[in-house]
Write an enzyme that holds these catalytic residues in place. Structure first.
Site, short mmCIF file in Angstrom:
data_model
loop_
_atom_site.label_atom_id
_atom_site.label_comp_id
_atom_site.label_asym_id
_atom_site.label_seq_id
_atom_site.Cartn_x
_atom_site.Cartn_y
_atom_site.Cartn_z
N HIS A 362 0.44 -18.94 9.82
CA HIS A 362 -0.61 -19.84 9.33
C HIS A 362 -1.53 -20.29 10.47
O HIS A 362 -2.73 -20.46 10.28
CB HIS A 362 0.01 -21.05 8.62
N GLU A 603 -3.53 5.46 3.93
CA GLU A 603 -2.97 4.76 5.09
C GLU A 603 -1.52 5.14 5.33
O GLU A 603 -0.82 4.56 6.14
CB GLU A 603 -3.12 3.24 4.93
N ASP A 627 -2.70 0.74 9.17
CA ASP A 627 -1.39 1.24 8.74
C ASP A 627 -1.22 2.70 9.09
O ASP A 627 -0.14 3.13 9.50
CB ASP A 627 -1.21 1.02 7.24
N CYS A 674 -11.72 1.37 6.77
CA CYS A 674 -11.74 -0.09 6.72
C CYS A 674 -10.69 -0.70 7.66
O CYS A 674 -10.44 -1.90 7.61
CB CYS A 674 -11.57 -0.61 5.31
C1 PEP Z 1 -5.31 -0.90 7.13
O1 PEP Z 1 -4.10 -0.71 7.00
O2 PEP Z 1 -6.03 -0.30 7.95
C2 PEP Z 1 -6.00 -1.91 6.31
C3 PEP Z 1 -7.30 -2.02 6.34
O3 PEP Z 1 -5.23 -2.72 5.53
P1 PEP Z 1 -4.40 -3.96 6.07
O4 PEP Z 1 -4.80 -4.19 7.49
O5 PEP Z 1 -4.72 -5.09 5.17
O6 PEP Z 1 -2.98 -3.48 5.91
MG MG Z 2 -3.06 -1.44 5.24
#
Ligand code: PEP
Ligand code: MG
Length: 754
Positions: A362, A603, A627, A674
């Site tokens: 948090h 991912e 990931d 992303c």
């Molecule tokens: C990722 O795994 O790159 C991703 C964008 O998702 P998160 O970071 O939320 O797991």
């Molecule tokens: Mg991810």
């Protein structure tokens, strides 16, 4: 033997500083091995020497005085070879070096083992005996195990500067301390250390004559803490949105819960005084959470600990912390809580450093909402010695520096200046399109999750949202948010961007994002029940979310839905079937919902090799490099021990990405990235070179990436990619990217710390 080792390690971990710890090591070591001498020599990096730091058996006056150059003596030999040296007649060895002040001429047998922490030689542990003898295998193994087990504790107190009193300079001054990036940015400031205000562990059991009076005292303290937490929340009301303030509701709920308050009252009624009863209840709850060994749930243990301390402080009528935070405060603590952050006025807080915690703590979430850089999980942080010290927080690389030496300070000052200068140049980027120097249009999207992210994304100007993580509203409530609640939240995300597209990702809990009210206890949470696996197993949760997303889109039409953690095609088919069901139900209910474009995240390694089949089923694909990197390299993204190995520029990652982009494009579908790689100028250049359609990143990165993209032609990015794909190490790739960016006159864009 194992028991003995265990006991020694435990005693050392509880020691008060380095001197005490080393004293325990040599005494217990000599005892356990039945030898005449046990000594520790540590490396003084500044002087490039070994120093005798503790001994039993040698002349105690020699401690701190006997020094050997790095290659000198048998100790030097152990360090050089980084393996045990076992000698029956040490005094006859050519490397034997005699120090009259130690009185060691009497000892013939010598066994020395290196003390190594994360590949770094810290020193040498030595046992000696008068009788000439060779130590047997068991003894060598015992001493090596002891040195390995103790290296962490020694490294920790070494950085603490515990060495003073024996010598006056700290061995590791200026070294970077590695943690986990909790919130991006760089800060230089003055440490303000916050301790547990009250030490619950130190509270004894004690009888009470008037249990009812004691119950009243306790309930008054609970009420006072409730008001305190409400005050803190109110103080931040202007700085963070209402949704994020729900963090504080989690605290209030704990105070209202029958488990903590009720159980304590029960114990008081059984005769214990309030502090003793409270200690018992809090430690029971902490134990339950920490035993789950789940990163998110152990963060909840820290919330419980914090609540316990606050109540105890009230019970003890402690008047609280009256210190004035310095103008540029870097808040430092062992296990910082969101409430401790909230106590520093936002205009003074420049950085956050915590020994425990990760990006999902948090405290880190609040730091991100406040735009303050944070480094979490800095295991070696010498908390006890930091008050008032100058520290650097590098929230990009997850590193901290204590009293940094001038070159490091200059480097970071330069970076801060560059950032300030850059921001003027960057502001100009707001109005221009993201286009490469040779005219290829790139779509730059923002990653959001908190409502605070929305404003910053609007400010920098982006082409839409490429990833909205929907977990936060689930994390801060004490139950799953209902369909209506979710509809309101999603509309708050969709409408400010319409008609620009907004990708809402379905719930990705599990792994590092479990829910407090839905504990999933697993040996391997990252390989377990997370993302789409969990939501497909709970269609009632999934359908409510899908319905809320579709409803939020009525009259807007900019919704895209994305499924996380896809590892097989059946998951996409099943998720799509549920989406169609939600859509059909809503139509039957007479609501004017549209079927939005749907995408999957790639991912998981298996998805790379089924990208074709996956892409055929959906409208777009987005690659989650965070990931994907962790699974391809088998490196936990939240583990500071292996943080150095986690690298999205690893050639294996680059080759996987290139293959993915080609495959998805062959299916005629757009592909984006992303993960955080998209937000690094160097990474972005490679991705654009691959022909990626859009990049999605935190709002803070958008203008930098746009600048980099506009400064270099796509043809050059393609050539850069071709060169990078031939490289063998991430380091070479990074050097290539840095050189390219610097050549383009954009040195300031290359992020610090790496
Ligand atoms: C990722 O795994 O790159 C991703 C964008 O998702 P998160 O970071 O939320 O797991
Ligand atoms: Mg991810």
């Amino acid at each position: 033997m194992l028991d003995t080792l265990h006991r020694i390690v435990q005693e050392v971990n509880e020691a008060r500083g380095l001197k005490h710890a080393l004293g325990i090591i040599v005494e217990r070591g000599a005892e356990a091995m039945g030898v005449d001498v046990c000594s520790v020599y540590l490396v003084d990096r500044e002087a490039d020497e070994y120093v005798l730091m503790a001994t039993v058996g040698l002349n105690p006056d020699a401690v701190g005085k006997v020094r050997l150059r790095r290659g000198e003596g048998l100790v030097g030999l152990v360090g050089e070879r980084e393996e045990p040296v076992n000698l029956e007649h040490a005094d006859q060895h050519p490397r034997f070096r005699y120090f009259p002040e130690t009185g060691e001429e009497r000892f013939h047998a010598f066994l020395g083992v290196p003390i190594i922490h994360f590949r770094q030689l810290l020193g040498v542990l030595v046992v000696q005996q008068q009788a000439a003898r060779s130590f047997d295998d068991d003894e060598v193994a015992f001493l090596m195990t002891m040195a390995a087990q103790l290296s962490g504790a020694i490294a920790h107190s070494e950085v603490s500067g515990g060495i003073d009193g024996l010598q006056d300079h700290s061995l590791s001054r200026g070294a970077a301390l590695q943690g986990i990036a909790g919130a991006p940015g760089v800060a230089i400031g003055q440490a303000m250390v916050v301790y547990a205000s009250a030490d619950l562990n130190a509270v004894p059991d004690r009888g009470t004559d008037d249990p009812e009076q004691e119950v009243q005292t306790f309930l008054t303290a609970v009420q006072a803490v409730r008001e305190e937490v409400q005050d803190l929340a109110a103080r931040l009301a202007g700085s963070i949105p209402a949704e994020e303030q729900l963090l504080f509701d989690a605290y209030l709920r704990m105070l209202d819960s029958s488990s903590i308050v009720g159980e304590t009252v029960e114990l008081i009624r059984q005769g214990n005084w309030a502090p003793g009863a409270l200690r018992e209840v809090i430690s029971k709850h902490i134990k339950v959470f920490t035993e789950m060994e789940d990163p998110y749930l152990s963060e909840r243990a820290s919330d419980i600990r914090d609540i316990g301390r606050r109540i105890l402080m009230r019970l003890q009528l402690d008047s609280g912390d009256k210190r004035e935070p310095p103008p540029a405060t870097v808040l430092v603590g062992y296990e910082l809580s969101a409430s401790q952050l909230a106590e520093i006025p936002p205009d003074r807080l420049v950085g956050v450093l915590s020994v425990r915690g990760s990006g999902s703590s948090h405290a880190a979430i609040l730091a991100r909402a406040l735009g303050v850089p944070a480094v979490m999980g800095v295991g070696d942080l010498p908390v006890g010695r930091l008050e008032g010290k100058q520290v650097i927080v590098d929230g990009y690389a997850g590193r901290a520096f204590i009293e940094p030496p001038p070159p490091v300070r200059q480097e970071y000052n330069r970076l801060l200046r560059d950032e300030a200068e850059l921001s003027a140049g960057l502001r100009a980027m707001r109005e221009v399109p993201a286009e490469t120097a040779d005219g290829a249009r790139i779509y730059l999207h923002a990653n959001t999750g908190l409502l605070s992210d929305i404003n910053s994304s609007l400010e920098v100007g982006c082409d839409g949202i490429g990833l909205h993580r929907t977990e936060f509203p689930f994390m801060v409530r004490n139950r799953f948010p209902g369909e209506e609640e979710q509809t309101v939240i999603y509309r708050q995300v969709l409408s400010p961007f319409a008609p620009r597209p907004v990708v809402l990702r379905t719930l990705d809990i599990g792994g590092d994002k479990p829910l407090p009210y839905f504990p999933v206890v697993e040996e391997n949470p990252f390989l377990g029940w997370r993302g789409i696996r969990l939501t497909l197993d709970h269609p009632e949760i999934f359908l409510a979310q899908l319905r809320a997303m579709l409803r939020a889109n009525i009259g807007l039409g900019n919704l895209r839905i994305m499924f996380p953690m896809i590892s097989r095609v059946e998951e996409v088919d099943q998720a799509l079937a549920l989406l169609r069901r939600a859509h059909a139900e809503l139509c039957e209910e007479g609501r004017a919902v549209e079927m939005p474009p749907v995408g999957v995240m790639i991912e998981v390694p298996s998805a790379i090799f089924q990208a074709e089949e996956l892409a055929q089923r959906v409208d777009f694909v987005s690659i989650g490099t965070n990931d994907l990197t962790q699974y391809l390299l088998a490196v936990d993204r939240n583990n500071p021990r292996v943080a150095r190995l986690y690298d999205d520029l690893h050639p294996a990652v680059l080759r996987a990405l290139q293959r993915l982009v080609e495959t998805v494009h062959r299916q005629g579908k757009p592909v984006s990235v992303c993960g955080s790689m998209a937000g690094e100028p160097g990474g972005a250049l490679l991705l654009i070179g691959m022909g990626i359609d859009s990049l999605s990143m935190s709002a803070a990165s958008i203008l930098r990436v746009k600048w980099a993209a506009r400064s270099i032609p796509q043809s050059q990015m393609r050539a850069l990619l071709a060169q990078a794909l031939r490289m063998e190490t991430a380091e070479e790739v990074r050097e290539l990217l840095t050189a390219t960016i610097e050549d383009a006159g954009l040195g300031g864009l290359v992020r610090a710390g790496r």
